[in-house]
Write an enzyme that holds these catalytic residues in place. Structure first.
Site, PDB file in Angstrom:
ATOM      1  N   TYR A 151       0.819  -1.211   0.000  1.00  0.00           N
ATOM      2  CA  TYR A 151       0.000   0.000   0.000  1.00  0.00           C
ATOM      3  C   TYR A 151       0.852   1.261   0.000  1.00  0.00           C
ATOM      4  CZ  TYR A 151       1.081  -0.184   5.002  1.00  0.00           C
ATOM      5  OH  TYR A 151       1.729  -0.250   6.205  1.00  0.00           O
ATOM      6  N   ASP A 165      -4.396  10.262 -23.842  1.00  0.00           N
ATOM      7  CA  ASP A 165      -3.681   8.989 -23.741  1.00  0.00           C
ATOM      8  C   ASP A 165      -4.173   8.162 -22.558  1.00  0.00           C
ATOM      9  OD1 ASP A 165      -1.396   7.139 -24.318  1.00  0.00           O
ATOM     10  OD2 ASP A 165      -0.736   7.849 -22.354  1.00  0.00           O
TER      11      ASP A 165
END
Length: 625
Positions: A88, A592
């Site tokens: 994490y 993109d």
């Protein structure tokens, strides 16, 4: 134990408080007789007097923000290195590290700590990375311990506990009196899965030793992730039955590279409901500045709490400031505005001026932490552009280099001695006598001039007729404009544009669930990089040194993204192309990032909104009806 302080009364004792000269005769003779007497004053009297003075002394204006929050808690990162790779927290391969010479030295850390303590900071926490990987940690704690005589009350560290056990006795001896250990699981196999390393047994040993050394309450930080360790919450509660620990369950927060999404978040209310299904729970009182909501199972030795950064922020009582390992002051963990204290220290800026800068940063602290719109600002100095961007962004730019590589400059970056600190929307110029360096320049002109290849005499007459400045009138060929005869001025440019993305992409950006990652952050970085590289992208443009660049992206109700870029420089030519390039590349990056969802996107309305500075002065775009 000696409970008295000896005081020798000098001949000039008349100026002292009666508190210290009680018992002296008022006659001249007895005064002379007793002037050399050593008086013993109870220590607790001295301590009470000091405490009274401290209570009556107004808190430092430098560390008080515009919402009247007084910042008494300083967190200092000692290193970017860590001996774990928690899923994490960072990618498996780690992150690119700042060169060691660009990190704060022990002397610089102590200098800053002493400065902040002098203004009212009473708690310092050392963090990382992992602080125990720093070789001089024990000595550093010892130096900080000396500041307790000036008002520092708490010296704390946050550690993963892997390499802590053997250092703890010396750390406590030198002044450490509060310890937080990060621990997300009590299962050895799951520990290895989460941290990508072995070592749970060493962490448990560090916890036990910390308790034995009297570090109470010893706090355990547990990040709860749904489907990973949320089923172990009750095991941690059971741990508080026999151990004097304070387990704090932390809501899973988004950081770069941790693949955060809202499905993985387990809220404070859900966690508390699950605990109450098995245990009787009592609410404990919380201190005004506590980040954790405290609870306890009656009869248990320890306690537990919840840090609710995602579902119930605690910004209103925030008293924390942070200094990164490379010396940047952050007034908010979630904010992107930073000021390089390291560079100021190394530039021999006096402490009184350093405090003015710190005070300006604190005054611009937001009421609460950042939302969906994030602004990223660049402060330019004498270091390489790539390194500087890595240092200044609160997110790790190195993680995004794979998608948007930063082109290194072919020449060393040189800087203007006027530092510009961008905090929120206010520029704060400072000049502290740094050596003056020539500015890089980029040629743009509204007037016709001879080619750079031609000699321009001092008597050259420049026509006032507007022409194409990049055409050599003598040959008709494209040419860079020679701006050597121009005087440097402060110049700014603002440009805007829009990309229509459709509803599906709009929703994914709004919830930050786009597969490629955080669309706005990546696009902002790309736009800023493009502004810096305009001279390499556009023919006939020289490299222009920017003192400030920002790119803002905002979702609009018509399913579009509005992009605004602002740049500033101190030079001989304008920065219009930098602003326009930043908007263009940011828009292309949005395309993109979202093209897997829809290719029907339209980039439109890219335009220069305003430019200031230079001989032609201020110009603004006029909307046509």
């Amino acid at each position: 134990m000696n409970h008295f302080i000896s005081i020798r009364c000098p001949s000039s004792i008349k100026f002292l408080s009666p508190f210290f000269i009680r018992g002296l005769s008022s006659t001249a003779n007895s005064y002379q007789t007793q002037a050399s007497t050593i008086y013993k004053v109870p220590k607790h009297h001295i301590q009470q007097k000091i405490a009274t003075i401290e209570r009556e002394r107004p808190f430092s204006n430098f560390l008080t923000d515009k919402f009247e929050r007084q910042h008494t808690y300083l967190r200092i990162s000692l290193t970017e290195k860590c001996n774990l790779r928690c899923t994490y927290c960072m990618p498996a391969e780690g992150v690119d590290l700042t060169p060691s010479h660009k990190l704060l030295s022990t002397k610089e850390i102590v200098h800053l700590a002493k400065l902040f303590v002098s203004q009212g900071v009473n708690k310092i926490r050392l963090t990382g990375g992992e602080p125990t990987v720093r070789k001089d940690l024990v000595d550093l704690i010892g130096e900080l311990g000396k500041l307790k005589q000036y008002g520092l009350q708490t010296i704390a560290i946050t550690s993963n506990g892997i390499a802590l056990k053997r250092k703890l006795p010396e750390l406590v001896k030198n002044g450490l009196n509060l310890l937080n250990i990060s621990l997300d699981t009590l299962d050895p196999l799951k520990f290895e899965l989460i941290t990508r390393r072995k070592g749970l047994e060493r962490v448990i040993e560090s916890i036990d030793q910390g308790i034995a050394l009297g570090l109470r309450p010893l706090k355990l930080n547990c990040v709860v992730v749904r489907g990973v360790n949320d089923q172990e919450v009750l095991d941690f509660i059971e741990m508080t039955r026999t151990k004097a620990v304070d387990v704090r369950f932390i809501e899973y927060m988004p950081f770069d590279g941790n693949k955060w999404n809202k499905q993985k978040l387990v809220s404070f209310n859900e966690l508390l409901d699950n605990i109450r299904n098995k245990y009787d729970v009592a609410k404990l009182p919380d201190d005004a500045h506590d980040t954790s909501k405290a609870y306890q199972v009656p009869g248990y030795i320890g306690q537990f709490g919840f840090i609710t950064s995602m579902t119930d922020h605690f910004c209103g009582t925030c008293n924390r400031l942070r200094i990164t390992a490379d010396g940047n002051l952050k007034v908010c963990l979630f904010g992107n505005a930073e000021v390089s204290l390291r560079d100021l220290l190394r530039g021999n800026v006096p402490d009184n001026q350093l405090l003015e800068i710190i005070g300006a940063a604190v005054k611009n602290k937001k009421k609460q932490h950042a939302g969906i719109i994030i602004q990223i600002f660049i402060i330019i100095d004498s270091v390489n552009c790539t390194d500087r961007i890595e240092q200044l962004l609160s997110i790790k730019v190195s993680w995004y280099k794979k998608m948007h590589p930063i082109m290194p400059l072919t020449q060393p970056t040189i800087y203007n001695p006027h530092y510009l600190y961008k905090i929120d929307k206010t520029f704060i110029p400072y000049n502290y006598g740094f050596p003056s360096y020539p500015l890089q320049s980029r040629a743009y002109s509204s007037k016709n001039k001879k080619s750079e290849c031609s000699q321009i005499s001092q008597n050259t007459t420049i026509s006032d007729t507007p022409t194409l400045s990049h055409i050599d009138p003598s040959s008709g060929r494209a040419s860079m404009v020679n701006i050597s005869v121009k005087t440097p001025t402060t110049r700014t440019a603002t440009a805007s544009g829009r990309i229509r993305i459709g509803r599906e992409a709009f929703d994914l950006i709004q919830t930050n669930l786009m597969k490629k990652g955080d669309v706005f952050t990546v696009s902002q970085i790309a736009g800023i990089n493009a502004a810096k590289q305009t001279g390499y992208l556009i023919p006939l443009c020289h490299n222009l040194l920017l003192s400030h660049a920002s790119v803002d992206l905002k979702l609009e109700q018509d399913n579009s993204v509005e992009i605004i870029a602002k740049v500033e420089c101190e030079g001989k030519t304008g920065a219009e192309m930098e602003a326009l390039t930043a908007v263009s590349i940011a828009a292309l990056t949005v395309f993109d990032m979202c093209k897997s969802v829809s290719k029907d996107m339209v980039i439109e309305d890219i335009k220069l909104l305003e430019k200031t500075g230079g001989k032609s002065g201020t110009w603004r775009f006029k909307e046509t009806k």
